[in-house]
Motif scaffolding. Sequence first.
Motif, PDB file in Angstrom:
ATOM      1  N   TYR A  53       0.850  -1.184   0.000  1.00 52.44           N
ATOM      2  CA  TYR A  53       0.000   0.000   0.000  1.00 52.44           C
ATOM      3  C   TYR A  53       0.890   1.240   0.000  1.00 52.44           C
TER       4      TYR A  53
ATOM      5  N   LYS B 296      -3.692   6.565  -4.680  1.00 51.99           N
ATOM      6  CA  LYS B 296      -3.506   5.504  -3.692  1.00 51.99           C
ATOM      7  C   LYS B 296      -3.459   4.136  -4.378  1.00 51.99           C
TER       8      LYS B 296
ATOM      9  N   HIS C  17      -3.204   0.014  -3.818  1.00 48.57           N
ATOM     10  CA  HIS C  17      -3.395  -1.122  -2.913  1.00 48.57           C
ATOM     11  C   HIS C  17      -3.247  -2.372  -3.772  1.00 48.57           C
TER      12      HIS C  17
ATOM     13  N   GLY D 239      -5.801  -5.593  -7.410  1.00 52.48           N
ATOM     14  CA  GLY D 239      -6.027  -4.523  -6.438  1.00 52.48           C
ATOM     15  C   GLY D 239      -6.515  -3.283  -7.146  1.00 52.48           C
TER      16      GLY D 239
END
Length: 455
Positions: free
Chosen positions: A241, A253, A255, A281
Amino acid sequence: MKKSILLFLIYFQLQAQSYPDFKPLRFDENYEVLQKDTVKKNWYKTMKHIPLSSSGKTYLSFGGEIRYQYFYVKNEKWGDDPQDPDGYILNRLLLHADFHSSKYYRAFIQLQSSNANGRIDPSPVDSDPLEVHQGFIDVNVISEKNKKLIFRAGRQELSYGSQRLVAVRDGPNNRQSFDAVKAILGFNNYRADFFYSHYVVAQDGIFDDYSNKKRQFWGSYFVINKIPAIKNIDLYYLVYYRENANFDDASGKEHRHSVGTRIWGKYEEWRYDFEALYQFGSVESKDIKAWTASLNTGYRFTSVVLHPEIGFKFELISGDKTNGDNTLNTFNPLFPRGAYFGLASVIGPSNLVDFHPSISLELSKNIDWVIDYDMFWRYSNQDGIYGPNTIMIYPGDSTTAKEIGKQLESEIIYTPNQYLYFRFEATWFKAGDFLKAAGTGKNMFFTGVTTQIKF
């Protein structure tokens, strides 16, 4: 000065003994064997095992490494970076202390000093003057011959498998570490690691590296040895992350989950290493669907003069298929070894097709000559090319050409013993159509000399 260095090397070689062997991760070394050594101790043995109890099972050990490198690059970044006509010097000092209290408790601390002299605009990967690189404690709940259970907490290096995804990053001047908690379980031919960590960000100052909560890394890694036919297999699940990811077609972001396997071993004169993994992800609103597959094999002709080994490596590494859609196919290598394709380290393993034959010759017992020829293409012409740390080198929209270039590398490695290491390397990179369209596109020449002492 040169005479003093030569005398030191000769004296060091005479004083040091050839056991135990050094490990890539220095905290894996064990010097308990020296407590039973009946031969008269010299300064080196004393440094490696200082007993703090009458039994000798509580002891302190010191060690380290000194490395100097000189590099010269013509047309760095294929002519787009500022040019340095003189080259630059990198030096690295690692010093560690290892305290063992019986077989159940242990504390390890390592300082690192990495400096770049003459380097134009050095990055933290090149220069980190003085830091606590590692500092952790171990509690050995189970410590038997074929069984172990260790809990580890603190700043530490992580290294798994072939270091394609998680490495100590030994090639560059500054090795990388993590603030982590980890459980290590071993039983006969099985080993399992479970960890959670924050990446340690290097800063160009003294004792100012910090644990970055915006870059979290956790997962599990399993190794099974002595399997019939395939010999060894690794299985892993890793999660990464970070808050500020940047790819050609996505930013924000990230992930990312990585699930993979590695089959590796040696059969007579054959060696083999096959690895495949899939990533899923999200990066902001885009779904991740990325993958890679790698084959690295070689055969050594032991009955032929110079014992040549013919090697072959082939990698397919996904890149983004369609710019502007809701899916990101760019592979993220996470925390790979920095010198992924040699010390020149100009390209990272993202959006890549790599065809890599090589030959290795044993010129003598302690001298090896290796010649590599690398051919690089973009996997997808909708994506750019990246460095080993996934920082974009060039975006992919300048041309549809896929050929990145060809790299010829030659290196001579001299290891008179386990304490001394010398290496000379030269790399020629011929720019392909993509580099000529995306930037200046000049051919690049890189050469370097490495001298290293371990103790």
